[in-house]
Design a protein around this motif. Structure first.
Motif, PDB file in Angstrom:
ATOM      1  N   PRO A  42       0.856  -1.191   0.077  1.00  0.00           N
ATOM      2  CA  PRO A  42      -0.149   0.083   0.011  1.00  0.00           C
ATOM      3  C   PRO A  42       0.791   1.209   0.092  1.00  0.00           C
ATOM      4  N   ILE A  43       1.987   1.266   0.723  1.00  0.00           N
ATOM      5  CA  ILE A  43       2.786   2.467   0.601  1.00  0.00           C
ATOM      6  C   ILE A  43       3.185   2.637  -0.698  1.00  0.00           C
ATOM      7  N   GLY A  44       3.828   1.736  -1.360  1.00  0.00           N
ATOM      8  CA  GLY A  44       4.417   1.879  -2.800  1.00  0.00           C
ATOM      9  C   GLY A  44       3.297   2.297  -3.706  1.00  0.00           C
ATOM     10  N   GLU A  45       2.052   1.862  -3.307  1.00  0.00           N
ATOM     11  CA  GLU A  45       1.149   2.424  -4.321  1.00  0.00           C
ATOM     12  C   GLU A  45       0.787   3.775  -4.152  1.00  0.00           C
ATOM     13  N   TRP A  46       0.717   4.264  -2.897  1.00  0.00           N
ATOM     14  CA  TRP A  46       0.693   5.764  -2.604  1.00  0.00           C
ATOM     15  C   TRP A  46       1.791   6.706  -3.275  1.00  0.00           C
ATOM     16  N   VAL A  47       3.047   6.004  -3.312  1.00  0.00           N
ATOM     17  CA  VAL A  47       4.110   6.561  -3.506  1.00  0.00           C
ATOM     18  C   VAL A  47       4.051   6.875  -5.240  1.00  0.00           C
ATOM     19  N   LEU A  48       3.579   5.678  -6.029  1.00  0.00           N
ATOM     20  CA  LEU A  48       3.355   6.029  -7.500  1.00  0.00           C
ATOM     21  C   LEU A  48       2.356   6.970  -7.767  1.00  0.00           C
ATOM     22  N   ARG A  49       1.330   6.752  -7.062  1.00  0.00           N
ATOM     23  CA  ARG A  49       0.007   7.829  -7.231  1.00  0.00           C
ATOM     24  C   ARG A  49       0.275   9.167  -6.998  1.00  0.00           C
ATOM     25  N   THR A  50       1.096   9.301  -5.907  1.00  0.00           N
ATOM     26  CA  THR A  50       1.562  10.701  -5.529  1.00  0.00           C
ATOM     27  C   THR A  50       2.629  11.245  -6.585  1.00  0.00           C
ATOM     28  N   ALA A  51       3.628  10.489  -6.982  1.00  0.00           N
ATOM     29  CA  ALA A  51       4.466  10.994  -8.137  1.00  0.00           C
ATOM     30  C   ALA A  51       3.941  11.299  -9.312  1.00  0.00           C
ATOM     31  N   CYS A  52       2.884  10.319  -9.822  1.00  0.00           N
ATOM     32  CA  CYS A  52       2.437  10.642 -10.974  1.00  0.00           C
ATOM     33  C   CYS A  52       1.418  11.903 -11.103  1.00  0.00           C
ATOM     34  N   GLU A  53       1.038  11.922  -9.912  1.00  0.00           N
ATOM     35  CA  GLU A  53      -0.012  13.211  -9.670  1.00  0.00           C
ATOM     36  C   GLU A  53       0.983  14.542  -9.757  1.00  0.00           C
ATOM     37  N   GLN A  54       1.884  14.327  -9.283  1.00  0.00           N
ATOM     38  CA  GLN A  54       3.057  15.678  -8.936  1.00  0.00           C
ATOM     39  C   GLN A  54       3.584  15.863 -10.392  1.00  0.00           C
ATOM     40  N   ALA A  55       4.006  14.765 -11.053  1.00  0.00           N
ATOM     41  CA  ALA A  55       4.526  14.862 -12.351  1.00  0.00           C
ATOM     42  C   ALA A  55       3.584  15.575 -13.359  1.00  0.00           C
ATOM     43  N   GLN A  56       2.344  15.342 -13.286  1.00  0.00           N
ATOM     44  CA  GLN A  56       1.251  15.824 -14.207  1.00  0.00           C
ATOM     45  C   GLN A  56       1.021  17.278 -13.795  1.00  0.00           C
ATOM     46  N   ARG A  57       1.169  17.735 -12.348  1.00  0.00           N
ATOM     47  CA  ARG A  57       1.005  19.283 -12.048  1.00  0.00           C
ATOM     48  C   ARG A  57       2.113  19.978 -12.779  1.00  0.00           C
ATOM     49  N   TRP A  58       3.475  19.409 -12.615  1.00  0.00           N
ATOM     50  CA  TRP A  58       4.392  19.972 -13.324  1.00  0.00           C
ATOM     51  C   TRP A  58       4.360  20.095 -14.771  1.00  0.00           C
ATOM     52  N   HIS A  59       3.943  19.075 -15.346  1.00  0.00           N
ATOM     53  CA  HIS A  59       3.334  18.983 -16.782  1.00  0.00           C
ATOM     54  C   HIS A  59       2.527  20.530 -17.019  1.00  0.00           C
ATOM     55  N   ASP A  60       1.382  20.373 -16.119  1.00  0.00           N
ATOM     56  CA  ASP A  60       0.386  21.578 -16.237  1.00  0.00           C
ATOM     57  C   ASP A  60       1.061  23.060 -16.457  1.00  0.00           C
ATOM     58  N   LEU A  61       2.023  22.927 -15.571  1.00  0.00           N
ATOM     59  CA  LEU A  61       3.093  24.221 -15.251  1.00  0.00           C
ATOM     60  C   LEU A  61       3.880  24.544 -16.576  1.00  0.00           C
ATOM     61  N   GLY A  62       3.835  23.583 -17.421  1.00  0.00           N
ATOM     62  CA  GLY A  62       4.968  23.933 -18.603  1.00  0.00           C
ATOM     63  C   GLY A  62       6.093  23.223 -18.587  1.00  0.00           C
ATOM     64  N   VAL A  63       6.521  22.225 -17.572  1.00  0.00           N
ATOM     65  CA  VAL A  63       7.408  21.403 -17.438  1.00  0.00           C
ATOM     66  C   VAL A  63       7.073  20.151 -18.375  1.00  0.00           C
ATOM     67  N   HIS A  64       7.619  20.174 -19.574  1.00  0.00           N
ATOM     68  CA  HIS A  64       7.476  19.022 -20.405  1.00  0.00           C
ATOM     69  C   HIS A  64       8.543  17.992 -20.654  1.00  0.00           C
ATOM     70  N   GLY A  65       7.809  16.687 -20.805  1.00  0.00           N
ATOM     71  CA  GLY A  65       9.048  15.756 -21.172  1.00  0.00           C
ATOM     72  C   GLY A  65       9.713  15.348 -20.041  1.00  0.00           C
ATOM     73  N   LEU A  66       9.310  15.759 -18.722  1.00  0.00           N
ATOM     74  CA  LEU A  66      10.197  15.696 -17.663  1.00  0.00           C
ATOM     75  C   LEU A  66       9.825  13.945 -17.317  1.00  0.00           C
ATOM     76  N   THR A  67      10.922  13.238 -16.891  1.00  0.00           N
ATOM     77  CA  THR A  67      10.655  11.701 -16.614  1.00  0.00           C
ATOM     78  C   THR A  67      10.572  11.658 -15.074  1.00  0.00           C
ATOM     79  N   MET A  68       9.570  11.152 -14.711  1.00  0.00           N
ATOM     80  CA  MET A  68       9.534  10.835 -13.125  1.00  0.00           C
ATOM     81  C   MET A  68       9.923   9.214 -12.710  1.00  0.00           C
ATOM     82  N   ALA A  69      10.923   9.053 -12.014  1.00  0.00           N
ATOM     83  CA  ALA A  69      11.262   7.868 -11.768  1.00  0.00           C
ATOM     84  C   ALA A  69      10.762   7.327 -10.094  1.00  0.00           C
ATOM     85  N   VAL A  70      10.407   6.175 -10.214  1.00  0.00           N
ATOM     86  CA  VAL A  70       9.876   5.546  -9.254  1.00  0.00           C
ATOM     87  C   VAL A  70      10.541   4.433  -8.687  1.00  0.00           C
ATOM     88  N   ASN A  71      10.842   4.142  -7.422  1.00  0.00           N
ATOM     89  CA  ASN A  71      11.345   3.166  -7.042  1.00  0.00           C
ATOM     90  C   ASN A  71      10.277   1.774  -6.641  1.00  0.00           C
TER      91      ASN A  71
END
Ligand code: C2E
Ligand code: MG
Ligand code: MG
Ligand code: MG
Length: 281
Positions: free
Chosen positions: A89-118
């Motif tokens: 469950p912790i890992g699922e939270w990590v993945l969801r949170t990381a994807c949401e944050q990466a999408q937020r950055w994308h919406d702010l104009g930071v395009h093509g950024l890779t989000m790496a998750v362990n």
């Protein structure tokens, strides 16, 4: 000899060890509620392209803000989370949170950024891993091509044939795969050749003394050459100074990550850094 054995066993029951056991039990019971109580957070460490000098990705790194103990390092609680199964469950939270944050950055104009998750070995062995990843991508709207999952050699080699199947499912979704801490596990090159991965991360234990230790330099060069011949990208982790940075650049490493460029950053700090350098292709 017999006496030594007795002493050894006797040592086993010291109050210190009892203390350790109860400390772990206590920590496990806190860990169980940590996500719900919003005590978990992610820091993000930039990954820099050696060709362009630009930030091309970030790695999400888990932190536990314990109400009494303060910030606890993942080195301390990830093993416990693995043993107790809480890593799922912790890992699922990590993945969801990381994807949401990466999408937020994308919406702010930071395009093509890779989000790496362990991903931990336990997570990787979950039957529904691919479905869970799919759900996290769909719910966040983040592009699968910009998500990179990091696996260790040992997690992949536990049952390599199964790993290949799971990796293929993830690749079919467009997700990038990276082998973390490369060189510290046992590398079966036959499997490495068959794993559909995109990148090797040279473990920081080989990077640390690369400027002074001829063996470490040879290992770093060998990993870079191996990656090249398998058509994989290669990233050096734990780059702390200019010497290490230059050596990696001279030897054809693709990316670096480490304190030389930036420590892992809290989300707001990382946002500022990304926006200040938001010249992405
Ligand atoms: P890792 O995936 O190999 O992450 C790199 C670690 O090296 C991070 O430690 C990072 O802070 C540290 N580091 C980065 N640059 C430098 C440097 O220049 N010098 C030095 N000395 N260290 C550097 P951190 O954040 O304490 O994480 C430790 C490990 O915990 C990670 O190693 C990873 O295996 C695990 N971990 C962290 N977050 C997660 C997570 O969300 N899920 C899982 N399953 N494991 C995680
Ligand atoms: Mg990692
Ligand atoms: Mg690593
Ligand atoms: Mg490492």
């Amino acid at each position: 000899r017999a006496m030594e054995n007795v002493l050894e066993r006797f040592q086993f029951y010291t109050p210190a060890l009892n203390g350790q056991v109860s400390h772990r039990l206590q920590m496990a019971s806190h860990l169980r509620h940590a996500v719900r109580k919003k005590e978990m957070l992610l820091h993000y460490q930039p990954q820099v392209s050696l060709q362009s000098g630009k930030i091309v990705g970030v790695e999400a790194l888990l932190r536990w803000q314990h109400p009494e103990k303060g910030m606890i390092s993942p080195m301390e609680f990830i093993p416990l989370a693995e043993e107790t199964g809480l890593i799922v469950p912790i890992g699922e939270w990590v993945l969801r949170t990381a994807c949401e944050q990466a999408q937020r950055w994308h919406d702010l104009g930071v395009h093509g950024l890779t989000m790496a998750v362990n991903l931990s070995a336990k997570q990787f062995a979950q039957k529904n891993l691919a479905a869970m990843v799919r759900q996290a991508l769909d719910d966040s709207g983040f592009s699968s091509h910009c998500l990179e999952l990091e696996l260790t050699e040992s997690a992949s080699m536990e049952s390599p044939e199964k790993s290949i199947e799971v990796m293929k499912l993830l690749k079919a979704m467009g997700v990038r795969l990276s082998i973390d801490d490369f060189g510290t596990g046992y590398s079966n090159l036959n499997y490495l050749k068959r794993f559909p991965v995109d990148q090797l991360k040279i473990d920081r234990s080989f990077v640390r003394d690369v400027g002074t230790d001829a063996d470490d330099l040879a290992i770093a060069r060998a990993v870079i050459a191996l990656a090249r011949s398998l058509h994989l990208e290669v990233l050096a982790e734990g780059v702390e100074d200019l010497v290490q940075y230059e050596i990696m650049k001279e030897n054809g490493c693709d990316k670096v990550q480490g304190y030389y460029f930036s420590t892992p950053l809290a989300v707001d700090e990382c946002t500022r850094l990304l926006l200040a350098r938001s010249t992405f292709s």
